[in-house]
Design an enzyme around this catalytic site. Structure first.
Site, PDB file in Angstrom:
ATOM      1  N   HIS A   3      -1.554  -5.530   3.056  1.00 54.59           N
ATOM      2  CA  HIS A   3      -1.115  -5.174   1.696  1.00 54.59           C
ATOM      3  C   HIS A   3       0.331  -4.679   1.690  1.00 54.59           C
ATOM      4  O   HIS A   3       0.813  -4.133   2.679  1.00 54.59           O
ATOM      5  CB  HIS A   3      -2.068  -4.181   1.014  1.00 54.59           C
TER       6      HIS A   3
ATOM      7  N   ASN B  13      -4.290  -4.384   6.619  1.00 54.20           N
ATOM      8  CA  ASN B  13      -4.877  -5.610   6.057  1.00 54.20           C
ATOM      9  C   ASN B  13      -3.824  -6.488   5.367  1.00 54.20           C
ATOM     10  O   ASN B  13      -4.165  -7.418   4.644  1.00 54.20           O
ATOM     11  CB  ASN B  13      -6.007  -5.280   5.075  1.00 54.20           C
TER      12      ASN B  13
ATOM     13  N   GLU C  57      -3.715  -5.417  -2.676  1.00 51.37           N
ATOM     14  CA  GLU C  57      -4.675  -5.712  -1.622  1.00 51.37           C
ATOM     15  C   GLU C  57      -4.873  -7.224  -1.493  1.00 51.37           C
ATOM     16  O   GLU C  57      -4.460  -7.985  -2.376  1.00 51.37           O
ATOM     17  CB  GLU C  57      -6.018  -5.031  -1.958  1.00 51.37           C
TER      18      GLU C  57
ATOM     19  N   ASP D 280       4.182   2.788  -5.988  1.00 49.42           N
ATOM     20  CA  ASP D 280       2.800   2.941  -6.450  1.00 49.42           C
ATOM     21  C   ASP D 280       2.437   4.411  -6.632  1.00 49.42           C
ATOM     22  O   ASP D 280       3.189   5.307  -6.242  1.00 49.42           O
ATOM     23  CB  ASP D 280       1.822   2.252  -5.473  1.00 49.42           C
TER      24      ASP D 280
HETATM   25  C1  F6R Z   1       2.966   3.184   0.137  1.00 50.29           C
HETATM   26  C2  F6R Z   1       2.485   1.810   0.078  1.00 50.29           C
HETATM   27  C3  F6R Z   1       1.639   1.204   1.133  1.00 50.29           C
HETATM   28  C4  F6R Z   1       2.033   1.619   2.552  1.00 50.29           C
HETATM   29  C5  F6R Z   1       1.071   0.990   3.551  1.00 50.29           C
HETATM   30  C6  F6R Z   1       1.389   1.402   4.968  1.00 50.29           C
HETATM   31  O1  F6R Z   1       3.786   3.466  -0.988  1.00 50.29           O
HETATM   32  O2  F6R Z   1       2.772   1.166  -0.886  1.00 50.29           O
HETATM   33  O3  F6R Z   1       1.730  -0.198   1.036  1.00 50.29           O
HETATM   34  O4  F6R Z   1       3.338   1.208   2.807  1.00 50.29           O
HETATM   35  O5  F6R Z   1      -0.238   1.367   3.254  1.00 50.29           O
HETATM   36  O6  F6R Z   1       1.161   2.782   5.094  1.00 50.29           O
HETATM   37  P1  F6R Z   1       1.580   3.568   6.399  1.00 50.29           P
HETATM   38  O7  F6R Z   1       3.062   3.502   6.477  1.00 50.29           O
HETATM   39  O8  F6R Z   1       1.083   4.960   6.177  1.00 50.29           O
HETATM   40  O9  F6R Z   1       0.928   2.871   7.545  1.00 50.29           O
END
Ligand code: F6R
Length: 250
Positions: free
Chosen positions: A131, A129, A136, A65
């Site tokens: 995702h 959450n 989301e 992303d």
């Molecule tokens: C990042 C991504 C997100 C993260 C998620 C967890 O490229 O796609 O899905 O993997 O928000 O983030 P952290 O590891 O910072 O808790």
């Protein structure tokens, strides 16, 4: 789904690096994630690269992303982040590292992944959450790379990377859940108590758009590696330990 339980976040990184290094040795196309969870895994892979144990020279990489509205060379753009945290420290050619480009849009990214023959292994973190990527809750389980609006929870979670929550872009271009599901192997990492609820839902809850990470249950080869804290709300913890202790020879 294979559930691997490890005592600490460091042990999670070592287990994840073992799997990713095997793919790298075969010149695989790697699906990379950003965020804080995979950073320890990237450090472990860099350590192994420095020790001459693994090379990424024949690999390609695709990011999950990208924020919309941040200049490409902004410190927190995922284009910059993956280079800072991982790829510029190993021998993968920079031009082999791809990310969704908001200027080009989702279909161009889908086409680039297809032209590369697809992603062999996709590394994933999970949001508090549920995702994955920036899909989301409510995201279609069949979705492709497209623009999404971040949930206020995600904006709050990601504010730690910026000077204030106001600076977090609220729009992103993200691989869809259908895109992620096309990867040959899914490898999701979760560490810390803040992820315990999401881990319980994605592993033991129903497959539902309300917990996008539950889409892993539909994949033939999905591995989830969690530390003790992230595993703390799993109901069948003892069974997962039992399975790992009695792995059949493959
Ligand atoms: C990042 C991504 C997100 C993260 C998620 C967890 O490229 O796609 O899905 O993997 O928000 O983030 P952290 O590891 O910072 O808790």
């Amino acid at each position: 789904m294979d559930i691997l339980l490890r005592p600490t976040a460091t042990d999670v990184a070592v287990a994840a690096a073992d799997i990713l290094a095997d793919f790298a040795r075969r010149g695989a196309t790697l699906g990379l994630a950003t965020g804080s969870t995979p950073v320890a895994t990237y450090r472990e892979l860099i350590r192994r690269y420095d020790a001459g144990e693994v090379s990424f020279a024949d690999c390609r990489a695709f990011l999950l992303d990208e924020y919309i509205g941040l200049p490409r060379d902004h410190e927190q753009s995922y284009h910059r982040t993956i280079r800072r945290e991982f790829t510029s420290h190993v021998d993968i050619p920079d031009e082999a590292v791809h990310g969704p480009d908001p200027e080009q849009g989702g279909q161009a990214y889908e086409d680039a992944i297809t032209a590369a023959g697809g992603v062999d292994i996709q590394l994933l973190g999970v949001g508090t959450n549920g995702h994955v990527g920036f899909n989301e809750p409510g995201s279609s389980l069949a979705s492709r790379t497209r623009m999404k609006t971040l949930h206020p929870q995600t904006v709050a979670d990601n504010a730690r990377f910026f000077d204030s929550a106001d600076e977090v872009p609220i729009h992103v271009l993200t691989q869809g859940l259908g895109t992620i599901r096309r990867a040959g192997h899914l490898l999701l990492l979760a560490t810390g108590a803040g992820k315990a609820d999401a881990v319980h839902k994605l592993v033991e809850g129903p497959v539902t758009a309300s917990c996008p990470a539950s889409v892993l249950q539909l994949h033939e080869y999905a591995t989830v590696i969690v530390d003790e804290a992230a595993a703390s709300r799993l109901h069948d913890l003892e069974y997962y330990r039992f399975i790992e202790a009695h792995q059949p020879r493959r």
